[in-house]
Write an enzyme that holds these catalytic residues in place. Structure first.
Site, PDB file in Angstrom:
ATOM      1  N   VAL A 177       0.913  -1.121   0.225  1.00 14.00           N
ATOM      2  CA  VAL A 177       0.009  -0.086   0.191  1.00 14.00           C
ATOM      3  C   VAL A 177       0.805   1.235  -0.050  1.00 14.00           C
ATOM      4  O   VAL A 177       1.816   1.490   0.829  1.00 14.00           O
ATOM      5  CB  VAL A 177      -0.767  -0.026   1.293  1.00 14.00           C
ATOM      6  CG1 VAL A 177      -1.997   1.189   0.969  1.00 14.00           C
ATOM      7  CG2 VAL A 177      -1.632  -1.280   1.390  1.00 14.00           C
ATOM      8  N   SER A 178       0.990   1.931  -1.211  1.00 14.23           N
ATOM      9  CA  SER A 178       1.780   3.000  -1.244  1.00 14.23           C
ATOM     10  C   SER A 178       1.991   3.905  -0.274  1.00 14.23           C
ATOM     11  O   SER A 178       0.882   4.328   0.411  1.00 14.23           O
ATOM     12  CB  SER A 178       2.068   3.571  -2.582  1.00 14.23           C
ATOM     13  OG  SER A 178       2.033   2.509  -3.785  1.00 14.23           O
ATOM     14  N   GLN A 179       3.196   4.572  -0.146  1.00 14.01           N
ATOM     15  CA  GLN A 179       3.370   5.967   0.702  1.00 14.01           C
ATOM     16  C   GLN A 179       2.138   6.988   0.267  1.00 14.01           C
ATOM     17  O   GLN A 179       1.991   7.505  -0.662  1.00 14.01           O
ATOM     18  CB  GLN A 179       4.585   6.214   0.789  1.00 14.01           C
ATOM     19  CG  GLN A 179       4.920   7.735   1.766  1.00 14.01           C
ATOM     20  CD  GLN A 179       6.135   8.213   1.475  1.00 14.01           C
ATOM     21  OE1 GLN A 179       6.835   7.932   0.570  1.00 14.01           O
ATOM     22  NE2 GLN A 179       6.737   9.230   2.213  1.00 14.01           N
TER      23      GLN A 179
END
Length: 378
Positions: free
Chosen positions: A71-73
């Site tokens: 889950v990307s930054q």
């Protein structure tokens, strides 16, 4: 305070932090990130507080225990959404569904009159994401498959966003982009140089960057992923570089096994010139781990064979010692390049670039299988 109220408070606080840092610039992106509950898209053991830190959350790992989906930054999610500029009613394609969090944000931005299609190479992740999105009442057409091919039966798309890194633009993405559309993709260009590029078509069919920003993403997976640019060597040591087939990696391991000779100090400071060095030198490599127990830049030539690396402020050389001289002058003579201010153009492989508007500007060319890329200082 209930978990739901706690999550809502944390969510609003995160959006405000992203406003202050400049990642969130528009009310549309702020509203979307304020409404989509990120905690529902992180693994079950993730606390609400951890879900709303400005950090990557690992979603799944490969057989080696390394992340293969995240889950990307939030800061990078927001930055790329700003680059994409989705408006209500648009048709959007996402490459790399992952948990479904970014797809939920895209659906908010496109609104009930819009359409979001998302492709995920892992059937398991695609199924999980589809169930999460349906549970929120968010309509996204989630498909399991190879994102390299796009989704031809729903094209053209007003916006295409890749949430996985690629070294080259897949022709299908460009073909499926509407004439006035925007394509945002993390482009791997050289070791240490990965840029989120918002591509637009010009009148002569050249793709030109509307904006760029430094980024770091997991790479595209699937049958068209290519050989990759990051390679494990021994233990905790990995190398990042271009054109490193197994035979070249064997040469590199052999050089490392035979030890290095100290070739003297580099002409410092070197950090500000490393992007310019990597752009000018296709033999540039970047080590993660030892030597130096940190990121270490170098020059590797498997034909000689030779490896020269920067370890702090000194040069270590393995094999042919002339490589140390080449690294010394290559870094010392490299320009200081602000990657965020580069302008990129892409034309099909074998095609000439249009005449440069500013002939005196410094330019670099990166050749790939499908496209050629010209980077120009602005």
């Amino acid at each position: 305070m209930s978990d739901e109220r706690t999550a809502a408070r944390l969510r609003m606080a995160l959006v405000e932090r992203l406003r202050l840092t400049g990642s969130v610039r528009t009310e549309a992106v702020a509203n979307a990130m304020s409404q989509v509950p990120r905690e529902l898209f992180t693994p079950g053991a993730t606390s609400p507080a951890r879900s709303y830190e400005d950090r990557v959350v690992v979603l799944s790992t490969d057989e080696r225990g390394l992340p293969d989906s995240t889950v990307s930054q939030p800061a990078m999610v927001a930055l790329m959404l700003e680059q994409l500029a989705v408006r209500p009613g648009m048709r959007v394609l996402e490459i790399g569904t992952g948990s479904g969090y970014n797809a939920a944000l895209l659906a908010r931005l496109a609104g009930p009159e819009g359409e979001v299609v998302s492709v995920e190479v892992s059937a398991e992740l695609a199924g999980s994401a589809a169930r999460r999105l349906a549970g929120l009442g968010t309509h996204v057409d989630v498909r399991a498959g190879d994102g390299w091919a796009g989704v031809a039966d729903r094209a053209p798309f007003d916006r295409i966003e890749a949430t996985v890194g690629v070294p080259d633009l897949p022709p299908a993405w460009v073909e499926q982009l509407a004439p006035d559309g925007v394509l945002v993709a993390p482009m791997w260009l050289r070791p240490g140089l990965e840029l989120a590029v918002a591509w637009e078509r010009t009148a002569d069919a050249t793709l030109t960057s509307a904006s760029v920003a430094r980024c770091g993403f997991l790479q595209l997976r699937g049958p068209h992923a290519g050989p990759g640019r990051t390679h494990a060597l021994t233990g905790d040591l990995a190398v990042i570089g271009e054109n490193l087939p197994p035979a070249a990696l064997d040469v590199l391991r052999d050089l490392l096994d035979h030890g290095a000779v100290d070739a003297g100090p580099a002409l410092g400071p070197v950090d500000v010139r490393l992007t310019g060095f990597a752009l000018a030198e296709p033999r540039s490599v970047l080590f993660l781990g030892h030597p130096g127990d940190a990121m270490t830049w170098g020059l590797f030539d498997p034909e000689r064979p030779a490896l020269a690396v920067l370890v702090r402020d000194r040069i270590q050389v393995y094999g042919d010692r002339d490589a140390a001289v080449e690294l010394y002058y290559g870094v010392a003579g490299a320009p200081v390049v602000n990657a965020d201010r580069l302008r990129l153009e892409a034309v099909p492989a074998g095609t000439a670039f249009p005449d440069a508007a500013e002939p005196a500007a410094r330019t670099w060319t990166v050749e790939r299988e499908h496209y050629r890329y010209r980077l120009t200082e602005t």
